[in-house]
Design an enzyme around this catalytic site. Structure first.
Site, PDB file in Angstrom:
ATOM      1  CD  GLU A  77      60.526 147.174 137.093  1.00 27.39           C
ATOM      2  OE1 GLU A  77      60.890 147.443 138.243  1.00 27.39           O
ATOM      3  OE2 GLU A  77      61.146 147.544 136.077  1.00 27.39           O
ATOM      4  CG  HIS A 145      58.212 135.775 134.911  1.00 26.66           C
ATOM      5  ND1 HIS A 145      58.558 137.044 135.317  1.00 26.66           N
ATOM      6  CD2 HIS A 145      59.342 135.033 134.966  1.00 26.66           C
ATOM      7  CE1 HIS A 145      59.853 137.075 135.586  1.00 26.66           C
ATOM      8  NE2 HIS A 145      60.366 135.872 135.383  1.00 26.66           N
TER       9      HIS A 145
END
Ligand SMILES: [Zn+2]
Length: 185
Positions: A77, A145
């Protein structure tokens, strides 16, 4: 989601980064990106009860059930970049078993939203607890990530491990140890 509006926004983004949205290779890009985002955020339109769809079975079992290596793809996010990896789930049923495909569906429902890995892990554990009333639940996520690998510190081989343990998995060391052994940690 308003597809047309999202397509306009993506075309705008292309212009702002110095691209020409009208050039051949990009002409259909706003529409493709809009469809990709619709898919990758489809979890917002899903709710747990519908996802599980009554696939909870009664059984006498009190033994730990483990499902390892469920593939997981989500979007962070903070950067809207992907993070991806494996999800391991364990639970000790209280006479209610969940169909194995439903575990994957629960994972997808929460992964297809904007997430941080810690919250995603907790939401999966809470959902399994909620639908099965399990004696205990453990969830471990191991993810890489892209926001870390492609930008910022550019640490390409690091992965983040998060866990959420509920009930007997939290209270009993032996249960937690058994879980970690079974998922190979
Ligand atoms: Zn990020």
């Amino acid at each position: 989601m308003n597809d047309t509006r999202v397509e306009q926004l993506i075309a705008e983004l292309l212009r702002e980064i110095g691209e020409d949205p009208a050039r051949e290779g990009l002409q259909k890009t706003p529409a493709r990106v809009a469809q990709a985002f619709k898919f990758l955020t489809a979890g917002y339109g899903q709710e747990l009860r519908a996802v599980v769809n009554d696939a909870v079975f009664t059984a006498a079992s009190h033994d730990m059930i483990i499902c390892r290596d469920i593939e997981i793809y989500s979007l962070c996010e903070h950067h809207l970049l992907p993070f991806y990896g494996k999800c391991h789930i364990g639970y000790i049923p209280r006479q209610k078993l969940l169909g194995i495909s439903k575990l994957a569906r629960i994972v997808n429902m929460f992964a297809r939203r904007l997430q941080i890995q810690e919250r995603l892990t907790a939401q999966i554990a809470d959902a399994i607890q909620q639908v099965t009333g399990a004696v205990g639940v453990g969830v471990v996520l191991e993810c890489r990530h892209m926001c870390m690998m492609m930008r910022g510190v550019e640490k390409q081989n690091s992965s983040l491990t998060t866990s959420s343990v509920l009930g007997s998995f939290r209270d009993e060391l032996s249960t937690r140890t058994e879980f970690l052994d079974l998922i190979g940690r």
